[in-house]
Design an enzyme around this catalytic site. Structure first.
Site, PDB file in Angstrom:
ATOM      1  CE  LYS A 277      -3.518   2.198   2.879  1.00 17.25           C
ATOM      2  NZ  LYS A 277      -4.489   2.023   3.969  1.00 17.25           N
TER       3      LYS A 277
ATOM      4  CE  LYS B 257       4.467  -1.158   7.978  1.00 15.07           C
ATOM      5  NZ  LYS B 257       3.568  -0.745   6.929  1.00 15.07           N
TER       6      LYS B 257
ATOM      7  CG  HIS C  48      -4.028 -36.177  16.684  1.00 16.19           C
ATOM      8  ND1 HIS C  48      -4.102 -37.472  17.114  1.00 16.19           N
ATOM      9  CD2 HIS C  48      -5.102 -35.971  15.889  1.00 16.19           C
ATOM     10  CE1 HIS C  48      -5.166 -38.039  16.574  1.00 16.19           C
ATOM     11  NE2 HIS C  48      -5.800 -37.149  15.830  1.00 16.19           N
TER      12      HIS C  48
ATOM     13  N   GLY D  79      -4.843  -2.172   5.296  1.00 17.03           N
ATOM     14  CA  GLY D  79      -4.077  -3.326   4.820  1.00 17.03           C
ATOM     15  C   GLY D  79      -4.782  -4.652   5.076  1.00 17.03           C
ATOM     16  NE  ARG D  80      -6.535  -4.233  11.229  1.00 20.09           N
ATOM     17  CZ  ARG D  80      -5.910  -3.064  11.295  1.00 20.09           C
ATOM     18  NH1 ARG D  80      -4.829  -2.849  10.560  1.00 20.09           N
ATOM     19  NH2 ARG D  80      -6.364  -2.093  12.061  1.00 20.09           N
TER      20      ARG D  80
ATOM     21  CD  GLU E  16      -2.122  -5.086  11.695  1.00 24.85           C
ATOM     22  OE1 GLU E  16      -1.378  -6.076  11.614  1.00 24.85           O
ATOM     23  OE2 GLU E  16      -2.324  -4.307  10.765  1.00 24.85           O
TER      24      GLU E  16
ATOM     25  CD  GLU F 283       9.441  -5.967   7.234  1.00 21.95           C
ATOM     26  OE1 GLU F 283       9.179  -4.841   6.756  1.00 21.95           O
ATOM     27  OE2 GLU F 283       9.110  -6.308   8.384  1.00 21.95           O
TER      28      GLU F 283
HETATM   29  C1  G6Q Z   1      -2.502  -4.014   7.967  1.00 24.35           C
HETATM   30  C2  G6Q Z   1      -1.255  -3.484   8.455  1.00 24.35           C
HETATM   31  C3  G6Q Z   1      -0.013  -4.153   7.938  1.00 24.35           C
HETATM   32  C4  G6Q Z   1       0.337  -3.791   6.503  1.00 24.35           C
HETATM   33  C5  G6Q Z   1       1.760  -4.243   6.224  1.00 24.35           C
HETATM   34  C6  G6Q Z   1       2.184  -3.977   4.807  1.00 24.35           C
HETATM   35  O1  G6Q Z   1      -3.583  -3.587   8.265  1.00 24.35           O
HETATM   36  O2  G6Q Z   1      -1.210  -2.122   8.285  1.00 24.35           O
HETATM   37  O3  G6Q Z   1      -0.077  -5.549   8.048  1.00 24.35           O
HETATM   38  O4  G6Q Z   1      -0.557  -4.375   5.614  1.00 24.35           O
HETATM   39  O5  G6Q Z   1       2.619  -3.617   7.120  1.00 24.35           O
HETATM   40  O6  G6Q Z   1       2.083  -2.631   4.498  1.00 24.35           O
HETATM   41  P1  G6Q Z   1       2.248  -2.131   3.024  1.00 24.35           P
HETATM   42  O7  G6Q Z   1       1.140  -2.737   2.212  1.00 24.35           O
HETATM   43  O8  G6Q Z   1       2.170  -0.639   3.068  1.00 24.35           O
HETATM   44  O9  G6Q Z   1       3.577  -2.627   2.542  1.00 24.35           O
END
Ligand code: G6Q
Length: 548
Positions: free
Chosen positions: A209, A514, A386, A269-270, A355, A215
């Protein structure tokens, strides 16, 4: 408007008084007293069925919970979310993942002067064209070969959703297109994937996003270097596309904006699996099934919007969970999909709920005066049985469980499916009923054990029972039912957030992560000996430097 503290409300107090009694109830007795309990405490919506009868509550409990939901403004806030009001107060954003799955002819919704529906359908049309082209072989790699492998590079919300869905819908997938997901900055993740693919036939999706997540950026650069070791820069356009809200950053990375699939800041994001972040899903299963997935979620949206709270599946799931958390002191919830293809669903829900509602201050900035989100974890049945089910049956903590199953299988091994469902239903029954010491004694007597042996074993073989669970059923696991299932939990999460009065749509703890590693990364890769941390951190850094 500032909400009164949760525990100060009359509705909460009424529930607390009621809980003093309810805490003594045994579910065995509740079932014994009311043969219609299952009928009364189950609900259907959007093709899903929820049985919440195996919880320690009665009709009065539900009335009180619904009353609390009303007084906390669940219906009002739900409508505000759907209407595009900026309910994400700390980021001053609307929360419109529901608009991503609204049909083309849905009433227009304008946010900050933008026609949300038009934008959404514009991007969906591009997702359709692109996924059709790749799947049909019309889109080819730079040497003219069709794409055989897609590598999604993203993390968190830009990884968990598409990965979970691609696994869940594997039976709908094109067998000639392999999907891979690289999320971890751990080079082993990228290494394991690159060792399986061929640069001539691989398409990379850089999904971020913000397009700043370290990463993802490091993984994307590594993939780019790996690709350019064998191809010319002009070839990048055939092998790298981006999903992002940040056009400038993708240009800088070297991706043609024509190969960028945008989304918007009002998609968290989520909550983004419904947006262009779902591109891997469209590639895997085709746009038709991707739109069925969206339609399933939309059907759940409609149910959530229109069903009265006492017949509203997400609201009920939330209220029952809230009851278990607040009044039965349950600190975690286990998710048990009795469907192997849902094996990433617990991980997906972990992010969604923890989150969203892992917060300790209200939307007004005051400390929340009750515990908030429980820990969410789990594993597919029957595997979990199990492993950790022992603790769930006989441990000292009570952990509610969500059992999730499809009534019909997507395979032809009928015996397996009967065995699977038998396990699922038997477990929920055992958690509810338990096994009393007298029942254990009777069993052991029937086996002919001596009296002193029976007394020695009886405490170990006794099960307290009275342990809550929900069972969610669908007919088959399809794109539509999966969409409804994910939306069910999204709205459950929303309702609980409203009850606790937290902002379910920000994630400052993730933002902290981050930046945290940056300083130590500089120390690990630079010359300076670290000295400014505590002795443990200094020592660990020194060990890592010595090992280089
Ligand atoms: C989701 C969070 C988090 C995010 C990641 C990736 O709600 O904000 O999991 O999706 O940190 O972020 P980017 O899509 O900006 O790389």
């Amino acid at each position: 408007m500032r909400q009164p503290a949760l525990t100060s409300t009359a509705s909460f107090q009424a529930l607390a008084d009621h809980a003093a009694d309810a805490g003594k109830w045994q579910m065995r007795d509740l079932f014994g007293a009311d043969p219609d309990r299952f009928k009364k405490m189950s609900v259907e919506g959007a093709g899903l069925f929820l049985d919440y009868s195996k919880n320690r509550l009665d009709g009065r409990t539900l009335e009180l919970l619904v009353d609390l939901a009303r007084t906390r403004g669940v219906e009002r806030q739900r409508d505000a979310m759907f209407a595009g009001e900026k309910i994400n107060l700390t980021e001053d954003r609307a929360v419109l993942h529901t608009a991503l799955r609204a049909p083309f002819d849905a009433p227009a919704l304008v946010v900050d002067g933008q026609d949300v529906g038009a934008d959404v359908h514009d991007v969906l049309a591009r997702v359709r064209r692109f996924s059709d082209a790749v799947r049909s072989g019309a889109w080819r790699g730079h040497t003219g070969k069709p794409i055989t492998d897609v590598v999604n590079i993203g993390i968190g919300g830009s990884d968990l959703g598409p990965k979970m869905v691609c696994l869940a819908l594997r039976q709908y997938s094109l067998p000639t297109l392999n999907l891979h997901f690289v999320s971890n900055v751990d080079g082993h993740d990228m290494d394991a994937t690159l060792s399986q693919v061929d640069p001539e036939t691989t398409l990379f999706i850089v999904a971020s996003k913000t397009f700043t997540t370290s990463e993802t950026m490091m993984n994307a650069q590594t993939a780019r270097r790996w690709f350019l070791a064998l191809a010319q820069p002009e070839a990048l356009a055939k092998h790298f596309v981006a999903v992002s809200t940040n056009t400038e950053a993708i240009k800088k990375f070297g991706i043609d904006p024509a190969n960028m699939f945008p989304f918007w800041d009002w998609v968290g994001g989520r909550y983004s699996v419904w947006s262009a972040i779902g591109l891997p899903i469209a590639l895997a299963v085709g746009y038709g099934y991707f739109s069925d997935f969206l339609a399933g979620a939309h059907a759940m949206d409609q149910h959530f919007k229109s069903a009265p709270l006492d017949r509203n599946m997400p609201a009920l799931l939330a209220l029952v969970g809230f009851w278990n958390r607040q009044f039965l002191d349950c600190g975690s919830v286990s998710i048990a999909p009795y469907h192997q293809d849902l094996n990433r669903f617990p991980a997906y829900l972990q992010q969604l709920e923890m989150e969203s509602n892992g917060k300790r201050v209200t939307r007004g900035g005051d400390p929340v005066d009750t515990p908030t989100c429980p820990a969410i974890w789990g594993e597919c049945g029957t595997n979990g049985q199990h492993a950790y089910f022992q603790l769930l049956h006989q441990g000292t903590d009570v952990t509610p469980i969500d059992f999730i199953a499809a009534l019909r299988p997507g395979h032809e091994f009928a015996q397996h499916h009967a065995a699977l469902l038998a396990n699922c239903f038997a477990q929920s029954e055992a958690f509810m009923r338990g096994k009393t010491t007298d029942e254990v004694r009777a069993d052991l007597q029937a086996q002919g054990l001596a009296a002193d042996e029976i007394e020695r074993l009886a405490p170990h073989k006794t099960f307290p029972g009275n342990r809550p669970s929900n069972t969610i059923l669908m007919e088959y696991l399809t794109p539509h039912s999966l969409g409804a299932l994910v939306a069910l939990y999204e709205h459950k999460t929303f309702v609980q957030g409203v009850l606790w009065d937290v902002n379910s749509f920000d994630q400052w703890g993730v933002e902290l992560g981050k930046v945290l590693a940056k300083n130590i990364e500089a120390e690990l890769t630079g010359d300076a000996q670290p000295a400014k941390h505590d002795s443990s951190t200094n020592g660990l850094i020194a060990m890592a430097k010595a090992a280089v």
